[in-house]
Scaffold this motif. Structure first.
Motif, PDB file in Angstrom:
ATOM      1  N   UNK A   1       0.945  -1.240   0.023  1.00 41.09           N
ATOM      2  CA  UNK A   1      -0.248  -0.048   0.068  1.00 41.09           C
ATOM      3  C   UNK A   1       0.955   1.310  -0.067  1.00 41.09           C
ATOM      4  N   UNK A   2       0.640   2.248  -0.965  1.00 39.37           N
ATOM      5  CA  UNK A   2       1.408   3.491  -0.906  1.00 39.37           C
ATOM      6  C   UNK A   2       0.299   4.583  -0.555  1.00 39.37           C
ATOM      7  N   UNK A   3       0.814   5.356   0.434  1.00 35.57           N
ATOM      8  CA  UNK A   3       0.044   6.609   1.025  1.00 35.57           C
ATOM      9  C   UNK A   3       0.837   7.945   0.549  1.00 35.57           C
ATOM     10  N   UNK A   4       0.578   8.706  -0.484  1.00 29.70           N
ATOM     11  CA  UNK A   4       1.318   9.648  -1.062  1.00 29.70           C
ATOM     12  C   UNK A   4       0.890  10.988  -0.891  1.00 29.70           C
ATOM     13  N   UNK A   5       1.618  11.725  -0.451  1.00 35.05           N
ATOM     14  CA  UNK A   5       1.289  13.198  -0.542  1.00 35.05           C
ATOM     15  C   UNK A   5       2.017  13.918  -1.688  1.00 35.05           C
ATOM     16  N   UNK A   6       1.490  15.442  -1.833  1.00 36.23           N
ATOM     17  CA  UNK A   6       2.023  16.003  -2.822  1.00 36.23           C
ATOM     18  C   UNK A   6       3.406  16.312  -3.114  1.00 36.23           C
ATOM     19  N   UNK A   7       4.157  16.123  -4.303  1.00 35.09           N
ATOM     20  CA  UNK A   7       5.446  16.641  -4.596  1.00 35.09           C
ATOM     21  C   UNK A   7       5.615  18.166  -4.648  1.00 35.09           C
ATOM     22  N   UNK A   8       6.283  19.050  -3.974  1.00 37.16           N
ATOM     23  CA  UNK A   8       6.309  20.213  -4.083  1.00 37.16           C
ATOM     24  C   UNK A   8       7.487  20.761  -4.770  1.00 37.16           C
ATOM     25  N   UNK A   9       7.329  22.241  -5.149  1.00 32.02           N
ATOM     26  CA  UNK A   9       8.449  22.745  -5.860  1.00 32.02           C
ATOM     27  C   UNK A   9       8.739  22.051  -7.248  1.00 32.02           C
TER      28      UNK A   9
ATOM     29  N   UNK B   1       3.458  -1.153 -10.815  1.00 29.26           N
ATOM     30  CA  UNK B   1       2.645  -2.478 -11.061  1.00 29.26           C
ATOM     31  C   UNK B   1       2.589  -3.332 -10.048  1.00 29.26           C
ATOM     32  N   UNK B   2       3.491  -3.293  -9.114  1.00 24.68           N
ATOM     33  CA  UNK B   2       3.658  -4.180  -7.731  1.00 24.68           C
ATOM     34  C   UNK B   2       3.001  -3.606  -6.611  1.00 24.68           C
ATOM     35  N   UNK B   3       2.495  -2.448  -6.694  1.00 23.04           N
ATOM     36  CA  UNK B   3       1.647  -1.744  -5.568  1.00 23.04           C
ATOM     37  C   UNK B   3       0.273  -2.273  -5.815  1.00 23.04           C
ATOM     38  N   UNK B   4      -0.447  -2.641  -4.737  1.00 21.01           N
ATOM     39  CA  UNK B   4      -1.755  -3.241  -4.601  1.00 21.01           C
ATOM     40  C   UNK B   4      -2.810  -1.874  -4.546  1.00 21.01           C
ATOM     41  N   UNK B   5      -2.379  -0.726  -3.771  1.00 19.54           N
ATOM     42  CA  UNK B   5      -3.372   0.083  -3.498  1.00 19.54           C
ATOM     43  C   UNK B   5      -2.734   1.666  -3.163  1.00 19.54           C
ATOM     44  N   UNK B   6      -3.120   2.506  -4.040  1.00 19.99           N
ATOM     45  CA  UNK B   6      -2.629   3.767  -3.781  1.00 19.99           C
ATOM     46  C   UNK B   6      -3.393   4.855  -2.919  1.00 19.99           C
ATOM     47  N   UNK B   7      -3.166   5.289  -1.718  1.00 18.11           N
ATOM     48  CA  UNK B   7      -4.126   6.280  -1.501  1.00 18.11           C
ATOM     49  C   UNK B   7      -3.224   7.758  -1.533  1.00 18.11           C
ATOM     50  N   UNK B   8      -4.071   8.825  -1.860  1.00 19.01           N
ATOM     51  CA  UNK B   8      -3.394  10.108  -2.425  1.00 19.01           C
ATOM     52  C   UNK B   8      -3.891  11.184  -1.428  1.00 19.01           C
TER      53      UNK B   8
ATOM     54  N   UNK C   1      -8.220   3.950   9.754  1.00 13.89           N
ATOM     55  CA  UNK C   1      -8.639   2.757   9.800  1.00 13.89           C
ATOM     56  C   UNK C   1      -9.178   2.086   8.383  1.00 13.89           C
ATOM     57  N   UNK C   2      -9.286   3.207   7.360  1.00 14.20           N
ATOM     58  CA  UNK C   2      -9.673   2.670   6.147  1.00 14.20           C
ATOM     59  C   UNK C   2      -8.678   2.502   5.236  1.00 14.20           C
ATOM     60  N   UNK C   3      -7.414   2.906   5.681  1.00 18.80           N
ATOM     61  CA  UNK C   3      -6.181   2.972   4.818  1.00 18.80           C
ATOM     62  C   UNK C   3      -5.359   1.546   4.630  1.00 18.80           C
ATOM     63  N   UNK C   4      -5.351   1.034   5.700  1.00 23.70           N
ATOM     64  CA  UNK C   4      -4.325  -0.206   5.832  1.00 23.70           C
ATOM     65  C   UNK C   4      -5.190  -1.560   6.503  1.00 23.70           C
TER      66      UNK C   4
ATOM     67  N   UNK D   1      -0.345  -5.601   5.983  1.00 24.13           N
ATOM     68  CA  UNK D   1       0.088  -4.881   4.950  1.00 24.13           C
ATOM     69  C   UNK D   1       1.448  -4.329   4.777  1.00 24.13           C
ATOM     70  N   UNK D   2       2.211  -3.847   3.870  1.00 30.99           N
ATOM     71  CA  UNK D   2       3.417  -3.112   3.852  1.00 30.99           C
ATOM     72  C   UNK D   2       3.181  -1.821   3.236  1.00 30.99           C
ATOM     73  N   UNK D   3       3.510  -0.906   3.955  1.00 27.68           N
ATOM     74  CA  UNK D   3       3.046   0.751   3.797  1.00 27.68           C
ATOM     75  C   UNK D   3       3.894   1.532   3.455  1.00 27.68           C
ATOM     76  N   UNK D   4       3.944   2.146   2.474  1.00 31.92           N
ATOM     77  CA  UNK D   4       4.878   3.157   2.361  1.00 31.92           C
ATOM     78  C   UNK D   4       4.257   4.689   2.326  1.00 31.92           C
ATOM     79  N   UNK D   5       4.830   5.406   3.084  1.00 28.54           N
ATOM     80  CA  UNK D   5       4.290   6.784   3.473  1.00 28.54           C
ATOM     81  C   UNK D   5       5.330   7.721   2.751  1.00 28.54           C
ATOM     82  N   UNK D   6       4.991   8.524   1.626  1.00 23.17           N
ATOM     83  CA  UNK D   6       5.962   9.487   1.130  1.00 23.17           C
ATOM     84  C   UNK D   6       5.230  10.771   0.574  1.00 23.17           C
ATOM     85  N   UNK D   7       6.044  11.831   0.899  1.00 18.61           N
ATOM     86  CA  UNK D   7       5.385  13.070   0.277  1.00 18.61           C
ATOM     87  C   UNK D   7       6.494  14.173   0.662  1.00 18.61           C
ATOM     88  N   UNK D   8       6.240  15.330  -0.038  1.00 22.15           N
ATOM     89  CA  UNK D   8       7.257  16.443   0.337  1.00 22.15           C
ATOM     90  C   UNK D   8       6.765  17.139   1.875  1.00 22.15           C
ATOM     91  N   UNK D   9       7.701  17.430   2.548  1.00 21.02           N
ATOM     92  CA  UNK D   9       7.426  17.911   3.971  1.00 21.02           C
ATOM     93  C   UNK D   9       6.270  18.795   4.164  1.00 21.02           C
TER      94      UNK D   9
END
Length: 461
Positions: A355-363, A382-389, A421-424, A428-436
């Motif tokens: 599962x990837x949980x992704x915030x905006x990339x800035x600048x 292709x290997x990621x099952x679900x992407x939350x944004x 509670x709805x995200x994971x 699950x293996x969870x990546x959380x990534x985004x600009x600060x």
């Protein structure tokens, strides 16, 4: 041990002292000041002069000021100068001048702080090591690091960053490194440069500060590698390339349970090392670090062995097990290059739903929406099952994903965190990534809170 006497500090800065004192350290923050520190009253969001009295009450040996602050006695221990930032730069310049060891400077669009920490830990046991604290890599962070440097330092690792053109070269000339390493060049701060080539030239400006016959350690496999080589050649540097076909290159890398075992060829020598991460981008940075340390005269085999003690800083790709899930906390910064690396790390981990949980990339400049949308076609996606944004820019990625992979979208990371509670789910293996600035770290905090986990250390700022 005394870092600066009042006489030496006054000579370095051209200031006048109100009395004799001895400085054990240098600080810009009254919240973390230690007894014996010199408090530097910088003017930033707030005027540091307003905190001088508090700093002295908290044990500061003296304060570096441009005027005697209100509420501070004229005979208080002060070093009075015309301009505090200029004086800090002068103190840093003097700290660099008296140091006889080797200086390694690191810059790059991604991975500066983690690579600096790799170098620091790899040098353990090879003399007196001094490194930049946290991400102190800007116009005050670099001189502060140099001003804090003990005179008997054997190896110093200086991190140099930038947001706008023209920032790196003066900091590199202040640090005067023997080796300068660029981790990578990516579309970070693109809105200030217009094109990736402009970012490459700015990063390459670090070589202008190199000592004669200094080494430039550059990534080999980038579209702008030749631009970096041109910058190194213009500075008269000796070039060491690292990458799949560089003078420093990994020969093999195998990951098991989040630990990667690596064999590498470094400037003609073969070494083995392990990293406590599944990220191949960390492997490549480690190869570059070993090349830089070897060029600086460090013991290569010892440095390679010490790399097993390194851990990714919190918020920069550390993998940790929470109750029921595995978390990749990469919530400090993001751009297309680093997001691609994060997704690749997620793809390599096995054992549950990815599962990837992704915030905006800035600048990213005027093409930011297209860059977000394009991440739907990343090879690792292709290997990621679900992407939350979360965020207005990430909406473009959300809409570009196939329905089966499309998770929740929210206008902000805070809203997404409220729906944790709805995200994971368990396993699950969870990546959380985004600009600060996307504040996606609030999702990490929510995950830890609901999973009753304490973060393994302080988040690197």
């Amino acid at each position: 041990m005394t870092l600066w006497t009042s006489e030496a500090a006054a000579a370095a800065t051209g200031g006048r002292t109100t009395r004799d004192f001895a400085i054990m350290g240098v600080s810009i923050d009254t919240r973390t000041i230690q007894p014996g520190d010199l408090f530097v009253a910088l003017q930033a969001a707030r005027d540091g002069h307003d905190f001088v009295a508090q700093a002295l009450e908290n044990g500061a040996a003296a304060a570096l000021v441009s005027r005697i602050p209100e509420g501070v006695a004229p005979d208080a221990p002060l070093l009075v100068v015309p301009d505090v930032l200029a004086a800090l730069e002068a103190l840093g310049r003097a700290g660099r001048a008296r140091m006889q060891g080797k200086v390694i400077a690191i810059t790059g669009s991604v991975g500066k702080t983690s690579t600096k920490e790799m170098a620091r830990i790899a040098l353990t046991g090879q003399g007196v090591i001094h490194a930049a604290e946290a991400s102190y890599n800007n116009h005050w962070g670099v001189p502060l690091t140099l001003a804090r440097m003990p005179a008997d330092t054997d190896f110093a690792i200086i991190e140099i960053g930038m947001n706008h053109p023209g920032e790196i070269e003066p900091l590199a000339r202040l640090a005067r490194p023997h080796v300068a390493m660029i981790t990578t060049v990516a579309a970070a701060h693109l809105e200030a440069f217009g094109a990736i080539e402009g970012i490459a030239r700015e990063k390459g400006a670090i070589f202008q500060g190199l000592q004669p016959a200094g080494h430039a350690v550059i990534p080999e496999d980038l579209p702008v590698t030749q631009t970096l080589r041109d910058c190194a050649d213009a500075a008269g540097a000796l070039v060491i390339g690292f990458g799949a076909h560089g003078m420093a290159r990994p020969l093999k890398a195998e990951t098991t349970d989040g630990v990667t075992e690596v064999r590498a060829r470094i400037l003609g020598e073969t070494v083995d090392f392990s990293l406590a991460t599944a990220g191949t981008h960390f492997v490549m940075n480690a190869v570059g670090v070993l090349a830089a340390l070897s060029a600086a005269g460090a013991d290569l085999d010892q440095a390679a062995r010490r790399l097993s003690d390194w851990r990714p800083p919190l918020g920069r790709g550390a993998v940790e097990d929470l109750a029921g899930i595995r978390l990749i906390d990469d919530a400090y910064n993001s751009n297309p290059t680093s997001l691609s690396a994060g997704l690749a790390t997620l793809a390599r981990l096995t054992g549950g739903r990815r599962v990837a949980i992704l915030g905006d990339m800035l600048e990213l400049g005027p093409d930011e929406i297209a860059m977000h949308e394009a991440m739907a076609g990343d090879a690792a996606m292709a290997a990621v099952d679900l992407v939350h944004t979360a965020g207005p820019r990430m909406r473009a990625l959300h809409q570009a994903l196939p329905a089966a992979r499309r998770g929740l979208h929210a206008d902000s990371a805070a809203e997404l965190g409220e729906r944790i509670a709805e995200l994971v789910t368990e396993g699950d293996i969870v990546l959380v990534k985004g600009s600060k600035g996307s504040k996606v770290s609030t999702v990490v905090d929510a995950l830890r809170r609901t999973r009753q986990s304490t973060p393994p250390g302080e988040r690197t700022e």
